[in-house]
Scaffold this active site. Structure first.
Site, short mmCIF file in Angstrom:
data_model
loop_
_atom_site.label_atom_id
_atom_site.label_comp_id
_atom_site.label_asym_id
_atom_site.label_seq_id
_atom_site.Cartn_x
_atom_site.Cartn_y
_atom_site.Cartn_z
N HIS A 155 -21.15 -22.40 -86.08
CA HIS A 155 -20.65 -21.99 -87.39
C HIS A 155 -20.39 -23.21 -88.26
O HIS A 155 -19.81 -24.20 -87.82
CB HIS A 155 -19.34 -21.22 -87.25
CG HIS A 155 -19.47 -19.84 -86.72
ND1 HIS A 155 -19.80 -19.56 -85.41
CD2 HIS A 155 -19.29 -18.63 -87.33
CE1 HIS A 155 -19.82 -18.25 -85.22
NE2 HIS A 155 -19.51 -17.67 -86.36
N ASN A 187 -19.25 -28.62 -80.13
CA ASN A 187 -18.93 -27.37 -80.80
C ASN A 187 -17.73 -26.66 -80.17
O ASN A 187 -16.89 -26.12 -80.88
CB ASN A 187 -20.14 -26.43 -80.79
CG ASN A 187 -19.88 -25.12 -81.51
OD1 ASN A 187 -19.34 -25.10 -82.61
ND2 ASN A 187 -20.24 -24.02 -80.87
#
Length: 346
Positions: A155, A187
């Site tokens: 994201h 991440n």
């Protein structure tokens, strides 16, 4: 840090294991920008038989008046505008521009406030990763591109920033808000800690705007030359794997025409140890602009600018991935002077 070049930005990231908003204002609800094309005129084409075209005449003492061009390059517009086309997207939780060539966003902008982070009307268990149908099929990233790629669907605007409604959270799961990111060690770890740092800024600022996106920075090769090299995933290869990611932070004091604390950070798309200081990744905004070809603060007068890390202790709080998955996000911390914030005003 002063006067960065692309090489300096890339070189600074090598030490951590990687070789290394003005544009936001005025965006309407339109899904795409279509450049205006100028009127097309028809030109005469010479055939293989017949008289040759006369040579064009140059201006000179014996040829008064402006020259009449014998060609019309813009005539190609009659077949379509080549581009580039930025797929502008305005959703309830984000605004973005998409890079059709690399199948990644150019940038994604979000806005968080203390009130938006306190609401709990969205649940990511009801959200699903989805291809962005508004982007032409031949240019969009696909779910199959990420399958067995070894990279996370990372994201750019975190789902945890959009819990205030289910619609807001769902829009963060479009692949146009994703880039391939190293999973474990980035991440799911340091990058997530960095996102949490951004949320905790709302303890001191009533309004925080963030622009996030990928970079493709040069690396010095064995022959001493600098080259840009990045992996491409998918079958066939479609989606570029960024070498780095940036965040530009605009922490606003909430006053009309008030001060804005600016912070710019560039992180390598690689494993980063949790004890690495966040300030090691701080760079001038201009360095990100040169690297990305974008402008972020051209309309912000210097008199209103403040340096974020001069006002706030720029550091991350390490939270294990398993714990973060259970809690998703701790409530915004109290203001300076109370325990547990992880941030301190200078």
């Amino acid at each position: 840090m002063s006067k960065f070049t692309l090489a300096v930005v890339a070189g600074a990231s090598a030490a951590v294991g990687a070789a290394t908003t003005a544009a936001i204002y005025g965006l309407g609800g339109s899904r795409r920008q279509t450049p205006e094309t100028q009127s097309v005129t028809t030109t005469t084409t010479a055939t293989r038989t017949g008289s040759p075209l006369p040579a064009p005449q140059r201006d000179g003492p014996h040829t008064p008046g402006p020259i009449v061009p014998p060609v019309d390059p813009s005539g190609v517009f009659q077949y379509g505008f080549p581009g580039p086309v930025n797929d502008l997207h305005s959703a309830v939780s984000l605004t973005s521009a998409f890079d059709r060539a690399k199948r990644n966003p150019h940038w994604v902008a979000e806005h968080i406030t203390p009130a938006s982070l306190l609401l709990r009307n969205g649940d990511r268990r009801h959200s699903y990763f989805a291809e962005d149908q508004a982007i032409p099929e031949k240019f969009r990233a696909k779910l199959t591109d990420y399958a067995r790629s070894g990279y996370d669907r990372g994201h750019q605007v975190p789902a945890a920033d959009a819990k205030w409604s289910q619609e807001a959270m769902d829009s963060t799961f479009w692949l146009s808000n994703m880039c391939p990111q190293v999973g474990e060690g980035f991440n799911r770890d340091y990058w997530a800690h960095f996102e949490d740092f951004c949320r905790r800024l709302t303890s001191f600022y009533p309004s925080v705007r963030i622009v996030t996106g990928p970079l493709y920075l040069p690396k010095r090769e064995a022959d001493g030359k600098w080259r840009v090299s990045y992996e491409v995933i998918g079958h066939p290869p479609n989606v570029a794997v960024p070498t780095h990611f940036y965040k530009i932070i605009f922490a606003e004091d909430g006053k009309t025409g008030g001060n804005v604390s600016l912070g710019a950070f560039v992180l390598p798309n690689a494993v980063i140890h949790n004890d690495k200081p966040l300030k090691d990744f701080e760079v001038p905004v201009e360095a990100v602009e040169r690297a990305s070809g974008l402008e972020f603060a051209g309309l912000l007068p210097p008199a209103r600018r403040r340096r974020l890390c001069d006002e706030i202790n720029c550091s991350v709080i390490v939270k294990e991935y398993a714990e973060r998955q259970r809690t998703m996000m701790t409530p915004p911390p109290a203001k300076s002077g109370q325990a547990g914030t992880g941030l301190a005003q200078r």
